[in-house]
Design a protein around this motif. Structure first.
Motif, PDB file in Angstrom:
ATOM      1  N   HIS A   1       5.990  19.270  -4.758  1.00  7.51           N
ATOM      2  CA  HIS A   1       6.540  17.936  -5.036  1.00  7.51           C
ATOM      3  C   HIS A   1       5.640  16.868  -4.443  1.00  7.51           C
ATOM      4  N   ALA A   2       5.499  15.775  -5.163  1.00  6.39           N
ATOM      5  CA  ALA A   2       4.738  14.628  -4.677  1.00  6.39           C
ATOM      6  C   ALA A   2       5.712  13.638  -4.050  1.00  6.39           C
ATOM      7  N   GLU A   3       5.370  13.173  -2.849  1.00  2.00           N
ATOM      8  CA  GLU A   3       6.187  12.182  -2.155  1.00  2.00           C
ATOM      9  C   GLU A   3       5.378  10.921  -1.975  1.00  2.00           C
ATOM     10  N   GLU A   4       5.982   9.814  -2.300  1.00  2.00           N
ATOM     11  CA  GLU A   4       5.314   8.532  -2.167  1.00  2.00           C
ATOM     12  C   GLU A   4       5.894   7.798  -0.973  1.00  2.00           C
TER      13      GLU A   4
ATOM     14  N   MET B   1       0.841  -1.165   0.000  1.00  3.34           N
ATOM     15  CA  MET B   1       0.000   0.000   0.000  1.00  3.34           C
ATOM     16  C   MET B   1       0.890   1.233   0.000  1.00  3.34           C
ATOM     17  N   THR B   2       0.725   2.058  -0.953  1.00  2.00           N
ATOM     18  CA  THR B   2       1.500   3.291  -1.035  1.00  2.00           C
ATOM     19  C   THR B   2       0.592   4.472  -0.760  1.00  2.00           C
ATOM     20  N   HIS B   3       1.202   5.470  -0.205  1.00  2.00           N
ATOM     21  CA  HIS B   3       0.473   6.682   0.139  1.00  2.00           C
ATOM     22  C   HIS B   3       1.246   7.862  -0.437  1.00  2.00           C
ATOM     23  N   THR B   4       0.554   8.722  -1.183  1.00  2.00           N
ATOM     24  CA  THR B   4       1.212   9.856  -1.826  1.00  2.00           C
ATOM     25  C   THR B   4       0.819  11.149  -1.125  1.00  2.00           C
ATOM     26  N   GLU B   5       1.848  11.955  -0.830  1.00  2.00           N
ATOM     27  CA  GLU B   5       1.636  13.265  -0.224  1.00  2.00           C
ATOM     28  C   GLU B   5       2.294  14.307  -1.105  1.00  2.00           C
TER      29      GLU B   5
ATOM     30  N   ARG C   1       4.063  18.257  -1.060  1.00  2.00           N
ATOM     31  CA  ARG C   1       4.631  19.271  -0.167  1.00  2.00           C
ATOM     32  C   ARG C   1       5.299  20.345  -0.999  1.00  2.00           C
ATOM     33  N   TRP C   2       5.378  21.521  -0.433  1.00  2.00           N
ATOM     34  CA  TRP C   2       5.984  22.679  -1.075  1.00  2.00           C
ATOM     35  C   TRP C   2       7.462  22.714  -0.718  1.00  2.00           C
TER      36      TRP C   2
END
Length: 97
Positions: A16-19, A1-5, A7-8
């Motif tokens: 930027h998207a962080e996985e 299960m991956t979760h994407t966040e 952040r500036w």
């Protein structure tokens, strides 16, 4: 299960998207027989080179200086003591208390 966040990032002024990934997937290296085989082979090769170099170096050292100056005097037989000389004490005298 991956979760994407997202952040500036202040440094480049972009979003930027962080996985988020699992710790098991994020591991950096593998362990196993292949790596152990490589490490053992490298150690064996190092010894195969080191041993002849040590033997060669010892021969070169013996050729340059086969005997140290002090060794020549130690290998000679000491002269017999004179008849009139008194023998030296075997052990030093104990200090007075």
């Amino acid at each position: 299960m991956t979760h994407t966040e997202t952040r500036w990032e202040k440094s480049d002024q972009k979003l930027h998207a962080e996985e988020q990934i699992s710790p098991l997937k994020a591991r950096q290296g593998r362990t196993g027989r292949r790596i152990l085989t490589v490490l053992v082979a490298a150690l064996v090769l190092a010894f195969l080179i080191w041993i002849p170099v040590e033997i060669w170096g010892q021969r070169q050292a013996n050729d340059v200086a086969p005997q140290q100056p002090g060794q020549a005097m130690q290998s000679q037989v000491p002269a017999a003591p004179a008849q009139n000389a008194s023998p030296a004490p075997a052990q030093p005298a104990a200090p007075a208390q």
